[in-house]
Design a protein around this motif. Structure first.
Motif, PDB file in Angstrom:
ATOM      1  N   ALA A  40       0.827  -1.208   0.000  1.00 22.95           N
ATOM      2  CA  ALA A  40       0.000   0.000   0.000  1.00 22.95           C
ATOM      3  C   ALA A  40       0.862   1.259   0.000  1.00 22.95           C
ATOM      4  O   ALA A  40       0.517   2.268  -0.642  1.00 22.95           O
ATOM      5  CB  ALA A  40      -0.940  -0.002   1.198  1.00 22.95           C
ATOM      6  N   LEU A 315      -6.061  -2.319  -4.001  1.00 26.30           N
ATOM      7  CA  LEU A 315      -5.180  -1.152  -4.123  1.00 26.30           C
ATOM      8  C   LEU A 315      -5.312  -0.488  -5.493  1.00 26.30           C
ATOM      9  O   LEU A 315      -5.341   0.745  -5.600  1.00 26.30           O
ATOM     10  CB  LEU A 315      -3.726  -1.575  -3.890  1.00 26.30           C
ATOM     11  CG  LEU A 315      -3.273  -1.690  -2.441  1.00 26.30           C
ATOM     12  CD1 LEU A 315      -1.921  -2.379  -2.359  1.00 26.30           C
ATOM     13  CD2 LEU A 315      -3.215  -0.316  -1.788  1.00 26.30           C
ATOM     14  N   MET A 318      -8.549   1.392  -5.632  1.00 26.05           N
ATOM     15  CA  MET A 318      -8.460   2.630  -4.852  1.00 26.05           C
ATOM     16  C   MET A 318      -7.634   3.676  -5.585  1.00 26.05           C
ATOM     17  O   MET A 318      -7.969   4.874  -5.578  1.00 26.05           O
ATOM     18  CB  MET A 318      -7.868   2.336  -3.477  1.00 26.05           C
ATOM     19  CG  MET A 318      -8.809   1.607  -2.539  1.00 26.05           C
ATOM     20  SD  MET A 318      -8.045   1.253  -0.941  1.00 26.05           S
ATOM     21  CE  MET A 318      -7.519   2.884  -0.411  1.00 26.05           C
ATOM     22  N   ALA A 319      -6.530   3.248  -6.219  1.00 27.51           N
ATOM     23  CA  ALA A 319      -5.702   4.192  -6.970  1.00 27.51           C
ATOM     24  C   ALA A 319      -6.485   4.793  -8.124  1.00 27.51           C
ATOM     25  O   ALA A 319      -6.438   6.016  -8.366  1.00 27.51           O
ATOM     26  CB  ALA A 319      -4.449   3.485  -7.481  1.00 27.51           C
ATOM     27  N   ALA A 322      -9.029   7.234  -6.719  1.00 30.04           N
ATOM     28  CA  ALA A 322      -8.412   8.502  -6.314  1.00 30.04           C
ATOM     29  C   ALA A 322      -8.126   9.380  -7.524  1.00 30.04           C
ATOM     30  O   ALA A 322      -8.339  10.611  -7.483  1.00 30.04           O
ATOM     31  CB  ALA A 322      -7.118   8.220  -5.549  1.00 30.04           C
ATOM     32  N   TRP A 341       1.597  13.835   1.626  1.00 32.48           N
ATOM     33  CA  TRP A 341       1.347  12.436   1.256  1.00 32.48           C
ATOM     34  C   TRP A 341       1.429  11.545   2.485  1.00 32.48           C
ATOM     35  O   TRP A 341       0.576  10.690   2.704  1.00 32.48           O
ATOM     36  CB  TRP A 341       2.364  12.015   0.202  1.00 32.48           C
ATOM     37  CG  TRP A 341       2.177  10.627  -0.356  1.00 32.48           C
ATOM     38  CD1 TRP A 341       1.337  10.247  -1.361  1.00 32.48           C
ATOM     39  CD2 TRP A 341       2.878   9.434   0.026  1.00 32.48           C
ATOM     40  NE1 TRP A 341       1.459   8.901  -1.624  1.00 32.48           N
ATOM     41  CE2 TRP A 341       2.406   8.379  -0.784  1.00 32.48           C
ATOM     42  CE3 TRP A 341       3.862   9.156   0.980  1.00 32.48           C
ATOM     43  CZ2 TRP A 341       2.884   7.065  -0.673  1.00 32.48           C
ATOM     44  CZ3 TRP A 341       4.344   7.858   1.088  1.00 32.48           C
ATOM     45  CH2 TRP A 341       3.850   6.841   0.267  1.00 32.48           C
ATOM     46  N   THR A 344      -1.544  11.656   4.740  1.00 31.25           N
ATOM     47  CA  THR A 344      -2.722  10.925   4.268  1.00 31.25           C
ATOM     48  C   THR A 344      -2.555   9.407   4.344  1.00 31.25           C
ATOM     49  O   THR A 344      -3.519   8.676   4.127  1.00 31.25           O
ATOM     50  CB  THR A 344      -3.042  11.309   2.810  1.00 31.25           C
ATOM     51  OG1 THR A 344      -1.937  10.924   1.972  1.00 31.25           O
ATOM     52  CG2 THR A 344      -3.302  12.797   2.680  1.00 31.25           C
ATOM     53  N   ARG A 345      -1.347   8.934   4.652  1.00 29.47           N
ATOM     54  CA  ARG A 345      -1.117   7.478   4.638  1.00 29.47           C
ATOM     55  C   ARG A 345      -1.903   6.714   5.713  1.00 29.47           C
ATOM     56  O   ARG A 345      -2.348   5.590   5.427  1.00 29.47           O
ATOM     57  CB  ARG A 345       0.374   7.160   4.756  1.00 29.47           C
ATOM     58  CG  ARG A 345       1.230   7.497   3.540  1.00 29.47           C
ATOM     59  CD  ARG A 345       0.632   7.051   2.211  1.00 29.47           C
ATOM     60  NE  ARG A 345      -0.268   8.049   1.641  1.00 29.47           N
ATOM     61  CZ  ARG A 345      -0.982   7.855   0.544  1.00 29.47           C
ATOM     62  NH1 ARG A 345      -0.932   6.699  -0.088  1.00 29.47           N
ATOM     63  NH2 ARG A 345      -1.790   8.811   0.084  1.00 29.47           N
ATOM     64  N   TRP A 348      -5.233   6.127   4.239  1.00 30.43           N
ATOM     65  CA  TRP A 348      -5.061   5.241   3.079  1.00 30.43           C
ATOM     66  C   TRP A 348      -4.878   3.783   3.534  1.00 30.43           C
ATOM     67  O   TRP A 348      -5.536   2.875   3.020  1.00 30.43           O
ATOM     68  CB  TRP A 348      -3.856   5.713   2.277  1.00 30.43           C
ATOM     69  CG  TRP A 348      -3.470   4.856   1.102  1.00 30.43           C
ATOM     70  CD1 TRP A 348      -2.491   3.912   1.077  1.00 30.43           C
ATOM     71  CD2 TRP A 348      -4.042   4.871  -0.216  1.00 30.43           C
ATOM     72  NE1 TRP A 348      -2.404   3.337  -0.160  1.00 30.43           N
ATOM     73  CE2 TRP A 348      -3.355   3.902  -0.981  1.00 30.43           C
ATOM     74  CE3 TRP A 348      -5.051   5.607  -0.827  1.00 30.43           C
ATOM     75  CZ2 TRP A 348      -3.636   3.646  -2.312  1.00 30.43           C
ATOM     76  CZ3 TRP A 348      -5.347   5.356  -2.171  1.00 30.43           C
ATOM     77  CH2 TRP A 348      -4.652   4.393  -2.888  1.00 30.43           C
ATOM     78  N   THR A 351      -8.034   2.302   5.063  1.00 26.80           N
ATOM     79  CA  THR A 351      -9.029   1.987   4.032  1.00 26.80           C
ATOM     80  C   THR A 351      -8.667   0.708   3.286  1.00 26.80           C
ATOM     81  O   THR A 351      -9.522  -0.149   3.033  1.00 26.80           O
ATOM     82  CB  THR A 351      -9.153   3.152   3.041  1.00 26.80           C
ATOM     83  OG1 THR A 351      -9.454   4.360   3.765  1.00 26.80           O
ATOM     84  CG2 THR A 351     -10.253   2.893   2.034  1.00 26.80           C
ATOM     85  N   VAL A 352      -7.394   0.578   2.938  1.00 21.60           N
ATOM     86  CA  VAL A 352      -6.940  -0.638   2.243  1.00 21.60           C
ATOM     87  C   VAL A 352      -7.200  -1.877   3.090  1.00 21.60           C
ATOM     88  O   VAL A 352      -7.752  -2.881   2.611  1.00 21.60           O
ATOM     89  CB  VAL A 352      -5.438  -0.535   1.910  1.00 21.60           C
ATOM     90  CG1 VAL A 352      -4.907  -1.885   1.427  1.00 21.60           C
ATOM     91  CG2 VAL A 352      -5.188   0.532   0.880  1.00 21.60           C
TER      92      VAL A 352
END
Length: 436
Positions: A40, A315, A318-319, A322, A341, A344-345, A348, A351-352
């Motif tokens: 991720a 993943l 989700m990418a 986004a 970035w 926000t991890r 992220w 969520t993953v």
């Protein structure tokens, strides 16, 4: 046979508990989650004037090397795979099971979940192509999806060879693991002396099989029988040798890079992790019985292969989501590895993990599905080779609707080949016994 080999071979046969080793199960569950988290963190999504751009967010960064020292758990995963496989196989044999029924059960447990995800990804790529998604983006998506499938192929090979290697371990434990280790070292030497990285892919067999073999030593009690000081010295020596080879330029300081192609750095990591696992095994067992950790490890281990196979499609989805959101809302996505970035991890990653867990709940049943009978050893060998070809096709050629379809057909053929042409009552009982 040497005197040392005689003493090792003469070690008393281990007793097999009627319950699972929950401490080992906890470590395996943590390894699965670590792999998802690491992958991720490697997902980088930006939107340029030319459209979405998907890249490896860790490439060329300062943080991947130190992080890899914490997150490179694949060697330990194969050691635990050897531990669990050895224990399950010995227990099944004690109950009257056969090597054929064991291998057939492993093939089914690995290939049936793979069949579902490969078919889904192939269909999704076909739909995306039909609605006009650019071919280069689909190519990248197929490539990213296929990368983690190396594990499926290698683990399939290791599990198919487990009964034969277990028999070798029972007779010549040091010779067997020593031969595999020396072969892995020879491959590294050939790769380094010629400068041809392709030779290193021979260690997809030797390095990972040696680590599985190390798991046999953990399972039969030989490692735990070593005194505490010896285990500490072995672990420390493994780390020192690893650091030395990195300083000498033999191995990359990025332990993730040492997977492609596999290098002997993985053996050093596996040795150190195995010694540490043995040292803290009692404490891990105690932790694993706590209600929260017990529920966690039961959830993950019941669907470990499903989580591994489906986390990459999650993943990628989700990418893509986004990127679509950024384009539709005219919102700039944070630059990979930048401060924004990193902020926000956490969301992220949560969520993953959450979506992957939800997806795995209904699909976990595929891991426990069994056909009623196992084929002969020769047919199982053919089935294993067919299954490996399906994985190699996706890795080498890439994943697209056509290669996904061919891989699905090959897996169906492998599963059919792994079934006995004539079902007997004894074989049905063997297949029902093999679990784990």
């Amino acid at each position: 046979m040497t005197t040392v080999e005689q003493r090792t071979a003469a070690a008393p046969a281990p007793s097999f508990p009627s319950v699972r080793d929950t401490g080992i199960d906890l470590v395996r569950a943590l390894c699965v989650v670590a792999v998802v988290v690491l992958h991720a963190l490697m997902v980088g999504v930006t939107v340029t004037d030319d459209g979405p751009l998907f890249a490896n967010a860790s490439e060329g960064t300062w943080w991947i090397s130190p992080l890899s020292w914490l997150m490179q758990v694949m060697p330990l995963f194969f050691v635990i795979g050897g531990f669990a496989g050895w224990t399950a196989y010995r227990r099944a044999r004690a109950q009257g099971g056969t090597a054929s029924s064991f291998v057939a059960g492993r093939l089914q447990r690995l290939l049936i979940p793979a069949l579902a995800v490969i078919a889904t990804v192939g269909a999704a790529l076909l739909v995306l192509a039909a609605v006009g998604v650019p071919a280069d983006l689909l190519h990248i998506a197929g490539y990213r999806y296929g990368q983690p499938l190396w594990f499926l192929g290698v683990f399939l090979l290791c599990q198919a060879l487990l009964p034969a290697l277990a028999a070798a371990h029972e007779r010549f434990p040091l010779v067997t693991i020593g031969t595999l280790t020396l072969a892995a070292i020879a491959v590294d030497a050939l790769r380094l002396s010629t400068g041809v990285d392709g030779f290193g892919f021979l260690n997809l067999a030797f390095a990972w099989l040696a680590l599985q073999q190390l798991g046999f030593f953990l399972a039969d009690g030989r490692i735990d029988a070593l005194d505490r000081r010896t285990r500490i010295v072995v672990a420390a020596t493994g780390v020192v040798v690893l650091a030395t080879t990195m300083a000498a330029g033999i191995h990359s300081p990025d332990l993730i890079a040492n997977i492609n192609p596999p290098t002997t750095a993985l053996l050093l990591v596996g040795i150190a992790h195995t010694m540490l696992l043995s040292l803290f095994r009692d404490r891990l067992s105690a932790w694993s019985r706590r209600p929260g950790l017990a529920a966690f490890q039961r959830f993950v281990n019941a669907r470990a292969m499903t989580v591994y196979l489906w986390h990459m499609p999650v993943l990628l989805a989700m990418a893509g989501g986004a990127a679509l959101f950024a384009i539709a809302s005219q919102t700039a996505l944070p630059e990979p590895s930048g401060s924004e970035w990193w902020l926000t991890r956490p969301l992220w990653l949560a969520t993953v993990l959450g979506i992957t867990a939800l997806v795995s709940v209904p699909l976990a049943v595929l891991e426990t599905r069994r056909t009623p009978a196992a084929a002969s050893g020769r047919r199982l060998t053919v089935a294993t080779l067919i299954g490996l070809n399906a994985v190699v096709l996706l890795l080498v050629v890439g994943t697209n609707p056509l290669t996904a379809l061919i891989a699905v057909l090959l897996i169906l053929l492998a599963l059919r080949t792994a079934r006995a042409s004539v079902t007997s009552g004894s074989t049905r009982n063997d297949a029902a016994r093999i679990r784990g």
